[in-house]
Design a protein around this motif. Structure first.
Motif, PDB file in Angstrom:
ATOM      1  N   PRO A  39      11.613  15.607  -6.833  1.00 51.89           N
ATOM      2  CA  PRO A  39      10.095  15.734  -7.075  1.00 51.89           C
ATOM      3  C   PRO A  39       9.260  14.673  -6.852  1.00 51.89           C
ATOM      4  O   PRO A  39       9.721  13.332  -6.980  1.00 51.89           O
ATOM      5  N   TYR A  40       7.886  14.791  -6.632  1.00 47.92           N
ATOM      6  CA  TYR A  40       6.926  13.736  -6.735  1.00 47.92           C
ATOM      7  C   TYR A  40       6.567  13.809  -8.124  1.00 47.92           C
ATOM      8  O   TYR A  40       6.441  14.739  -8.919  1.00 47.92           O
ATOM      9  N   VAL A  41       6.243  12.533  -8.651  1.00 49.19           N
ATOM     10  CA  VAL A  41       5.944  12.234  -9.979  1.00 49.19           C
ATOM     11  C   VAL A  41       4.981  11.202 -10.110  1.00 49.19           C
ATOM     12  O   VAL A  41       4.909  10.062  -9.604  1.00 49.19           O
ATOM     13  N   ALA A  57       2.698   4.956 -12.662  1.00 49.48           N
ATOM     14  CA  ALA A  57       3.644   5.024 -11.523  1.00 49.48           C
ATOM     15  C   ALA A  57       3.478   6.347 -10.612  1.00 49.48           C
ATOM     16  O   ALA A  57       2.764   7.328 -11.283  1.00 49.48           O
ATOM     17  N   VAL A  58       3.506   6.289  -9.307  1.00 48.29           N
ATOM     18  CA  VAL A  58       3.279   7.422  -8.424  1.00 48.29           C
ATOM     19  C   VAL A  58       4.604   7.297  -7.455  1.00 48.29           C
ATOM     20  O   VAL A  58       4.888   6.460  -6.747  1.00 48.29           O
ATOM     21  N   ASP A  86      -8.918   9.227  -5.229  1.00 49.60           N
ATOM     22  CA  ASP A  86      -9.671   7.919  -4.995  1.00 49.60           C
ATOM     23  C   ASP A  86      -8.792   6.768  -4.918  1.00 49.60           C
ATOM     24  O   ASP A  86      -9.368   5.543  -5.019  1.00 49.60           O
ATOM     25  N   THR A  87      -7.452   7.079  -5.041  1.00 47.46           N
ATOM     26  CA  THR A  87      -6.553   5.831  -4.958  1.00 47.46           C
ATOM     27  C   THR A  87      -5.839   5.616  -3.790  1.00 47.46           C
ATOM     28  O   THR A  87      -5.186   6.523  -3.379  1.00 47.46           O
ATOM     29  N   PRO A  88      -6.167   4.523  -2.961  1.00 46.76           N
ATOM     30  CA  PRO A  88      -5.562   4.444  -1.679  1.00 46.76           C
ATOM     31  C   PRO A  88      -3.959   4.184  -1.855  1.00 46.76           C
ATOM     32  O   PRO A  88      -3.636   3.150  -2.537  1.00 46.76           O
ATOM     33  N   MET A  89      -3.068   4.620  -1.256  1.00 45.01           N
ATOM     34  CA  MET A  89      -1.764   4.557  -1.305  1.00 45.01           C
ATOM     35  C   MET A  89      -1.130   3.630  -0.153  1.00 45.01           C
ATOM     36  O   MET A  89      -1.666   3.830   0.952  1.00 45.01           O
ATOM     37  N   PRO A  90      -0.068   2.994  -0.275  1.00 52.46           N
ATOM     38  CA  PRO A  90       0.654   2.839  -1.624  1.00 52.46           C
ATOM     39  C   PRO A  90      -0.193   1.619  -2.331  1.00 52.46           C
ATOM     40  O   PRO A  90      -0.863   0.740  -1.758  1.00 52.46           O
ATOM     41  N   VAL A  91       0.188   1.767  -3.749  1.00 50.60           N
ATOM     42  CA  VAL A  91      -0.445   0.625  -4.819  1.00 50.60           C
ATOM     43  C   VAL A  91       0.886  -0.073  -4.898  1.00 50.60           C
ATOM     44  O   VAL A  91       1.760   0.259  -5.401  1.00 50.60           O
ATOM     45  N   ASP A  92       0.741  -1.464  -4.916  1.00 50.12           N
ATOM     46  CA  ASP A  92       1.488  -2.387  -5.218  1.00 50.12           C
ATOM     47  C   ASP A  92       2.122  -2.124  -6.637  1.00 50.12           C
ATOM     48  O   ASP A  92       1.136  -2.278  -7.642  1.00 50.12           O
ATOM     49  N   SER A  95       3.320   2.568  -6.841  1.00 49.77           N
ATOM     50  CA  SER A  95       3.732   3.500  -5.606  1.00 49.77           C
ATOM     51  C   SER A  95       5.547   3.232  -5.531  1.00 49.77           C
ATOM     52  O   SER A  95       5.767   2.003  -5.757  1.00 49.77           O
ATOM     53  N   GLY A  96       5.966   4.167  -5.476  1.00 50.23           N
ATOM     54  CA  GLY A  96       7.562   4.051  -5.097  1.00 50.23           C
ATOM     55  C   GLY A  96       8.163   5.428  -4.526  1.00 50.23           C
ATOM     56  O   GLY A  96       7.612   6.318  -4.456  1.00 50.23           O
ATOM     57  N   ALA A  97       9.471   5.106  -4.046  1.00 50.04           N
ATOM     58  CA  ALA A  97      10.168   6.159  -3.674  1.00 50.04           C
ATOM     59  C   ALA A  97      10.341   7.286  -4.631  1.00 50.04           C
ATOM     60  O   ALA A  97      10.397   7.128  -5.903  1.00 50.04           O
ATOM     61  N   THR A  98      10.612   8.621  -4.212  1.00 51.19           N
ATOM     62  CA  THR A  98      10.958   9.811  -5.148  1.00 51.19           C
ATOM     63  C   THR A  98      12.509   9.369  -5.773  1.00 51.19           C
ATOM     64  O   THR A  98      13.154   8.466  -5.049  1.00 51.19           O
ATOM     65  N   ARG A  99      12.572   9.611  -7.187  1.00 51.47           N
ATOM     66  CA  ARG A  99      13.791   9.391  -7.764  1.00 51.47           C
ATOM     67  C   ARG A  99      14.837  10.621  -7.806  1.00 51.47           C
ATOM     68  O   ARG A  99      14.304  11.956  -7.995  1.00 51.47           O
ATOM     69  N   PRO A 100      16.081  10.345  -7.737  1.00 46.81           N
ATOM     70  CA  PRO A 100      17.090  11.585  -7.800  1.00 46.81           C
ATOM     71  C   PRO A 100      17.174  12.244  -9.244  1.00 46.81           C
ATOM     72  O   PRO A 100      16.555  11.432 -10.255  1.00 46.81           O
TER      73      PRO A 100
END
Length: 170
Positions: A39-41, A57-58, A86-92, A95-100
């Protein structure tokens, strides 16, 4: 007799021991489906007027070429409408990878990104999950900021999210 003039200069700096900590735990349950996609979270804090006070977190597919994974962020509908578009991605730091499937933890401190200097008040931790060829779920945890006692809060999702806990440590 000598007279001395003594001047004390006080410099006020944040005291690290007084920083409030947020420990957020998000469970992504294993699903027995024919076509499984992580999932995207998105996790964020809203004020009493439902205005985003902080994006925490995204998690999305950051590995796709040409930032292609961002096109599916709009499936996180509440986050997208409140802040995402309105949020440019990635955000330090956000932002991060999807999680299992499993338990995932975020540890944040007041005064540090992405939490920043959250003013005192009533807030909600919001966690939203959306999955390709799957469902969507939003969970909310109300809390006061800052807090006096150690305050663990939790809510359990039905499908896309498992147990989400918020532990505020003054």
């Amino acid at each position: 007799m000598h007279k001395w003039l003594v001047v004390f200069i006080a410099i006020v700096l944040p005291w690290p021991a007084l920083a409030t900590q947020l420990a957020i735990s998000v469970a992504i349950p294993p699903l027995k489906v024919a076509e499984y996609h992580r999932p995207y979270v998105a996790a964020w804090i809203e004020d009493k007027d439902h205005i985003v006070a902080a994006n925490l977190a995204v998690w999305y597919d950051v590995r796709k070429a040409d930032n292609e994974g961002t096109k599916w962020l709009k499936d996180l509908r509440q986050w997208w409408r409140r802040s995402g578009r309105d949020t440019p991605m990635p955000v330090d730091g956000v932002s991060g990878a999807t999680r299992p499937a499993g338990q995932h933890r975020l540890n944040l401190a007041s005064g540090s990104p992405p939490l920043g200097n959250l003013p005192p008040g009533r807030y909600e931790l919001v966690v939203e999950a959306a999955r390709e060829v799957g469902g969507r779920e939003v969970l909310r945890l109300p809390f006061a900021w800052p807090v006096d006692p150690r305050t663990p809060l939790s809510v359990h999702g039905k499908d896309e999210l498992g147990l989400v806990t918020l532990d505020i440590i003054p």
